[in-house]
Design a protein around this motif. Sequence first.
Motif, PDB file in Angstrom:
ATOM      1  N   GLU A 165      85.228  25.122  -0.713  1.00  0.00           N
ATOM      2  CA  GLU A 165      84.695  26.116  -1.658  1.00  0.00           C
ATOM      3  C   GLU A 165      84.987  27.529  -1.145  1.00  0.00           C
ATOM      4  N   THR A 166      84.288  27.951  -0.101  1.00  0.00           N
ATOM      5  CA  THR A 166      84.499  29.298   0.442  1.00  0.00           C
ATOM      6  C   THR A 166      85.736  29.361   1.344  1.00  0.00           C
ATOM      7  N   TYR A 167      86.133  28.203   1.879  1.00  0.00           N
ATOM      8  CA  TYR A 167      87.363  28.111   2.668  1.00  0.00           C
ATOM      9  C   TYR A 167      87.984  26.751   2.373  1.00  0.00           C
ATOM     10  N   PRO A 168      89.302  26.716   2.148  1.00  0.00           N
ATOM     11  CA  PRO A 168      89.932  25.452   1.717  1.00  0.00           C
ATOM     12  C   PRO A 168      89.897  24.334   2.754  1.00  0.00           C
ATOM     13  N   SER A 169      89.880  23.124   2.268  1.00  0.00           N
ATOM     14  CA  SER A 169      90.047  21.959   3.129  1.00  0.00           C
ATOM     15  C   SER A 169      91.494  21.953   3.628  1.00  0.00           C
ATOM     16  N   PRO A 170      91.763  21.325   4.765  1.00  0.00           N
ATOM     17  CA  PRO A 170      93.146  21.252   5.253  1.00  0.00           C
ATOM     18  C   PRO A 170      94.077  20.678   4.187  1.00  0.00           C
ATOM     19  N   ILE A 171      95.197  21.347   3.977  1.00  0.00           N
ATOM     20  CA  ILE A 171      96.141  20.954   2.933  1.00  0.00           C
ATOM     21  C   ILE A 171      96.786  19.608   3.242  1.00  0.00           C
ATOM     22  N   VAL A 172      96.908  19.309   4.538  1.00  0.00           N
ATOM     23  CA  VAL A 172      97.399  18.003   5.005  1.00  0.00           C
ATOM     24  C   VAL A 172      96.637  17.643   6.282  1.00  0.00           C
ATOM     25  N   ASP A 173      96.563  16.368   6.574  1.00  0.00           N
ATOM     26  CA  ASP A 173      95.981  15.916   7.827  1.00  0.00           C
ATOM     27  C   ASP A 173      97.028  16.051   8.929  1.00  0.00           C
ATOM     28  N   HIS A 174      96.664  16.666  10.041  1.00  0.00           N
ATOM     29  CA  HIS A 174      97.646  16.944  11.097  1.00  0.00           C
ATOM     30  C   HIS A 174      98.320  15.676  11.609  1.00  0.00           C
ATOM     31  N   ALA A 175      97.529  14.678  11.962  1.00  0.00           N
ATOM     32  CA  ALA A 175      98.096  13.450  12.532  1.00  0.00           C
ATOM     33  C   ALA A 175      99.041  12.764  11.553  1.00  0.00           C
ATOM     34  N   THR A 176      98.628  12.713  10.284  1.00  0.00           N
ATOM     35  CA  THR A 176      99.461  12.079   9.259  1.00  0.00           C
ATOM     36  C   THR A 176     100.746  12.865   9.037  1.00  0.00           C
ATOM     37  N   ALA A 177     100.614  14.202   8.978  1.00  0.00           N
ATOM     38  CA  ALA A 177     101.781  15.057   8.758  1.00  0.00           C
ATOM     39  C   ALA A 177     102.755  14.962   9.932  1.00  0.00           C
ATOM     40  N   ARG A 178     102.218  14.912  11.139  1.00  0.00           N
ATOM     41  CA  ARG A 178     103.072  14.807  12.321  1.00  0.00           C
ATOM     42  C   ARG A 178     103.856  13.497  12.302  1.00  0.00           C
ATOM     43  N   LYS A 179     103.177  12.417  11.986  1.00  0.00           N
ATOM     44  CA  LYS A 179     103.836  11.112  11.931  1.00  0.00           C
ATOM     45  C   LYS A 179     104.921  11.115  10.858  1.00  0.00           C
ATOM     46  N   ARG A 180     104.621  11.695   9.707  1.00  0.00           N
ATOM     47  CA  ARG A 180     105.601  11.752   8.619  1.00  0.00           C
ATOM     48  C   ARG A 180     106.822  12.581   9.027  1.00  0.00           C
ATOM     49  N   ALA A 181     106.575  13.704   9.712  1.00  0.00           N
ATOM     50  CA  ALA A 181     107.671  14.562  10.148  1.00  0.00           C
ATOM     51  C   ALA A 181     108.565  13.847  11.155  1.00  0.00           C
ATOM     52  N   LEU A 182     107.948  13.160  12.111  1.00  0.00           N
ATOM     53  CA  LEU A 182     108.734  12.450  13.119  1.00  0.00           C
ATOM     54  C   LEU A 182     109.565  11.336  12.492  1.00  0.00           C
ATOM     55  N   GLN A 183     109.035  10.696  11.461  1.00  0.00           N
ATOM     56  CA  GLN A 183     109.792   9.660  10.758  1.00  0.00           C
ATOM     57  C   GLN A 183     111.002  10.276  10.054  1.00  0.00           C
ATOM     58  N   ALA A 184     110.783  11.457   9.455  1.00  0.00           N
ATOM     59  CA  ALA A 184     111.880  12.142   8.775  1.00  0.00           C
ATOM     60  C   ALA A 184     112.956  12.554   9.771  1.00  0.00           C
ATOM     61  N   TYR A 185     112.539  13.027  10.949  1.00  0.00           N
ATOM     62  CA  TYR A 185     113.500  13.436  11.965  1.00  0.00           C
ATOM     63  C   TYR A 185     114.249  12.233  12.537  1.00  0.00           C
ATOM     64  N   GLN A 186     113.559  11.123  12.633  1.00  0.00           N
ATOM     65  CA  GLN A 186     114.217   9.910  13.110  1.00  0.00           C
ATOM     66  C   GLN A 186     115.290   9.466  12.107  1.00  0.00           C
ATOM     67  N   GLU A 187     114.988   9.645  10.826  1.00  0.00           N
ATOM     68  CA  GLU A 187     115.957   9.305   9.782  1.00  0.00           C
ATOM     69  C   GLU A 187     117.198  10.182   9.887  1.00  0.00           C
ATOM     70  N   VAL A 188     116.966  11.478  10.137  1.00  0.00           N
ATOM     71  CA  VAL A 188     118.102  12.398  10.277  1.00  0.00           C
ATOM     72  C   VAL A 188     118.900  12.090  11.543  1.00  0.00           C
ATOM     73  N   LYS A 189     118.178  11.784  12.622  1.00  0.00           N
ATOM     74  CA  LYS A 189     118.839  11.467  13.887  1.00  0.00           C
ATOM     75  C   LYS A 189     119.786  10.273  13.726  1.00  0.00           C
TER      76      LYS A 189
END
Length: 243
Positions: free
Chosen positions: A217-241
């Motif tokens: 309400e007065t301050y937004p909830s996190p737009i993404v969960d850090h742990a989930t976002a990190r895991k998703r990013a590492l998967q994407a980087y593994q795909e590129v690798k």
Amino acid sequence: MLAPYIAAGNISVKAMWHSAKRVYEETPEIEFHRSIDTFLKQLIWRDFAYHQLIHYPDIIQIPLRKQFADFPWQGTDEQLVKWKRGQTGYPLVDAGMRELWETGMMHNRVRMVTASFLVKHLLIPWGEGYGWFKNTLLDFDTANNAMGWQWITGCGIDCAPYFRVFNPFLQSEKFDPDGEYIRKWVPELSSLQAPYIHRPWEAPITVLEEAGIQIGETYPSPIVDHATARKRALQAYQEVKGK
């Protein structure tokens, strides 16, 4: 705060180099020497950016590591807008983006954190960040900006480890332990004490109520969960690798 004057050509980088070296030679303190060394390395880093732009003029648009042309970006326009406006729910990221909008400047550490958040937490193309910084930074420099975004994305030169994902609240706790920077640029959290100011969503309800804060309400909830976002990013980087 020298950066805007360097970018505009008001200050000679060579003059800065020789002035710093002269002070280095005239001052005996070792700690001061280390500070000057760090400053001089930044001037060299700037030259390195120009070296890249001269030899690879497409770096403002095209990743130097070609496999990144097929990076699996997934972010949305809505998330991009929230990042620009400092409404991600991550206090350090929001503080940096609001400082940028209000002053046209942002500390280098926070530039790295906000840039990493855009490309790795949100998986939004680095070109979007390049364009936003180009439109808002007083010290915008084509070579530095392009090299910086390619470095943080992991698709340029000297980007090791290319898969590093900055943790916004750990960075905040390390470099702004009392939350002064956040308190200045995210005033809706100004009544929240450390350590909760770094991750307000973890604060007890009573602490939030006392500070007059309602997450979502007065301050937004996190737009993404850090742990989930990190895991998703590492998967994407593994795909590129793999390419």
